[in-house]
Design an enzyme around this catalytic site. Structure first.
Site, PDB file in Angstrom:
ATOM      1  CB  SER A 181      -0.991   0.122   1.228  1.00 41.70           C
ATOM      2  OG  SER A 181      -1.976   0.938   1.170  1.00 41.70           O
ATOM      3  CG  ASP A 279      -5.702  -1.382  -4.903  1.00 40.10           C
ATOM      4  OD1 ASP A 279      -4.683  -2.122  -4.232  1.00 40.10           O
ATOM      5  OD2 ASP A 279      -6.046  -0.471  -4.235  1.00 40.10           O
ATOM      6  CG  HIS A 347      -5.302  -2.625  -0.961  1.00 40.12           C
ATOM      7  ND1 HIS A 347      -4.798  -1.540  -1.806  1.00 40.12           N
ATOM      8  CD2 HIS A 347      -4.656  -1.799   0.398  1.00 40.12           C
ATOM      9  CE1 HIS A 347      -4.024  -0.632  -1.187  1.00 40.12           C
ATOM     10  NE2 HIS A 347      -3.932  -0.846   0.092  1.00 40.12           N
TER      11      HIS A 347
END
EC number: 3.1.1.-
Length: 434
Positions: A181, A279, A347
């Protein structure tokens, strides 16, 4: 309209319901709890978390044939782009080591179990704690006589590396820099610098997990992510730490070089991109941010992709098309690059065993993420670049947006203080990686 908080907050209540009711997908070997190390010399370098506390990392020592190999993972956790949100963040574990758990579970790519992580299990593995709110890239501070905030991510990165070099990193034979991330974005920003610290004969590569944030146009025809990053770069003094070749190329908009799609072509170190073409974070905050959907028209679609209408599905397929377009030059031209772009609504996929390597892991051409990453790193496959067919063709996904209204959105963040192999359903709802 301000976009400050939408990139730092997620649906914790929905996550909590998922955690309580969803059964684990993986069981077996116990996860390894690894203790925190504070960087005691960081103060001399002016390297502080937002609140002035010392930065930290967790080191799990390698062994056997992997004792001279190193894997460093940037922790994720969103960003803050104005004083109010950074001040709030400084009072949490996202801005201060004072509030962080002093042990974390190493799972997925950080596992030391050979059957769960065959290529990297015996390496020295480091998790860099994230407490600056700018992907380890800022270098400024704010003070008004009443409060003081340190934007020192770049110095934190430098301080941690300098602390690790005498502990064996200086003699690394193989090394992999990765992150998830906001930490995945960090790998784009620091990949070549990481290489410069290590021996010339070392095999050094980088991998971003869910860090390929697009300069997307949202459903209201605004560039929400671009606006957010522009404010972030300005506030935290990031521009001087961006790749100068990139900032020169994109003058007079240097903040564009915070986007991976623009800086990627300037990175010299071999790079692997692991990302979902749908995502979840980017779906919720880049394509359909709250500011672009004030009537809640997308709410049902966000929670359950089967509830999306044809127009919404078209927007999602358009987002996938834009991502693949941004990656096409890398796909065609990067001789040392690797790629795993699947079609799961997900994610971060390298930190949890169920998505990294398990009997039920996502696959492309019957290969797991761990297998493709290993093939790329060790040169077992010269074309370790996998792109999935579009949704809904992939039946191997464990989606964060499930195909059932009885499931709910969950975080991929590694949980803390949990004994046992960590699956998504066991993740701590307070440990959101976004």
């Amino acid at each position: 309209m301000k976009t400050t908080r939408l990139l730092d907050l997620t649906t914790a209540m929905v996550l909590l319901v998922y955690v309580v009711f969803s059964p684990p997908l993986v069981s077996g070997d116990q996860g390894r709890l690894v203790s925190m190390t504070l960087v005691r010399d960081a103060a001399a370098l002016g390297a502080f978390c937002l609140d002035g506390s010392l930065p930290a990392y967790h080191l799990d020592r390698g062994f056997g044939a992997g004792s001279d190999n190193w894997l460093l993972q940037f922790e994720g956790g969103g960003w803050c782009n104005d004083i109010a949100s950074c001040r709030d963040r400084s009072k949490t574990r996202r801005g201060s080591t004072r509030f962080m758990s002093k042990t974390v579970v190493f799972s997925g790519i950080l596992s030391n179990n050979a059957s769960l992580n065959p290529d990297f299990y015996n390496w020295n593995k480091v998790r860099l704690r994230y407490c600056d709110g700018a992907s380890f890239a800022g270098d400024s501070q704010f003070g008004n006589g009443m409060s003081l905030l340190y934007f020192r991510g770049q110095r934190i990165w430098n301080a941690i590396i300098l602390d690790l070099l005498p502990k064996g990193l200086a003699n690394a034979r193989k090394a992999l820099l990765t992150g998830c991330s906001a930490g995945g974005l960090s790998t784009f920003l620091h990949c070549d610098t990481f290489t410069s610290y290590l021996p010339e004969n070392a095999s050094v590569k980088c991998m971003s997990d869910a860090g390929f944030f697009l300069d997307a146009i949202d459903v209201a025809a605004n560039r929400t992510m671009r606006s957010f990053y522009t404010q972030l770069v300005s506030l935290q003094g990031i521009q001087k730490n961006l790749d100068p070749n990139c900032t020169n190329a994109f003058y007079p908009e240097p903040s564009l070089c915070f986007f991976p799609q623009y800086v990627l072509r300037f990175i010299k170190t071999p790079f692997f991109i692991l990302n979902s073409a749908y995502d979840v974070f980017q779906f919720h905050h880049g394509l359909v941010p709250p500011s672009a959907d004030q009537t809640g028209h997308w709410n049902r679609c966000k929670l359950n992709v089967t509830a999306c209408n044809p127009h919404q599905l078209g927007a999602l397929q358009g987002f996938r098309k834009d991502m693949l377009g941004a990656l096409m030059s890398f796909f065609r031209d990067s001789s040392g690059g690797g790629m795993f772009i699947n079609s799961c609504f997900d994610h971060c996929q390298s930190a949890l065993e169920e998505t990294w390597l398990s009997p039920t892991s996502p696959r492309i051409h019957n290969k797991t993420i761990a297998e493709v990453v290993g093939d790329w790193y060790f040169g077992r496959d010269k074309e370790a670049k996998e792109i999935d067919c579009p949704y809904p063709c992939d039946q191997t996904c464990h989606n964060l947006i499930p195909a059932s209204t009885t499931d709910f959105l969950a975080s991929n963040a590694p949980g803390q203080n949990y004994r046992g192999t960590l699956s998504r359903s066991q993740a701590d709802p307070n440990d959101l990686i976004w």
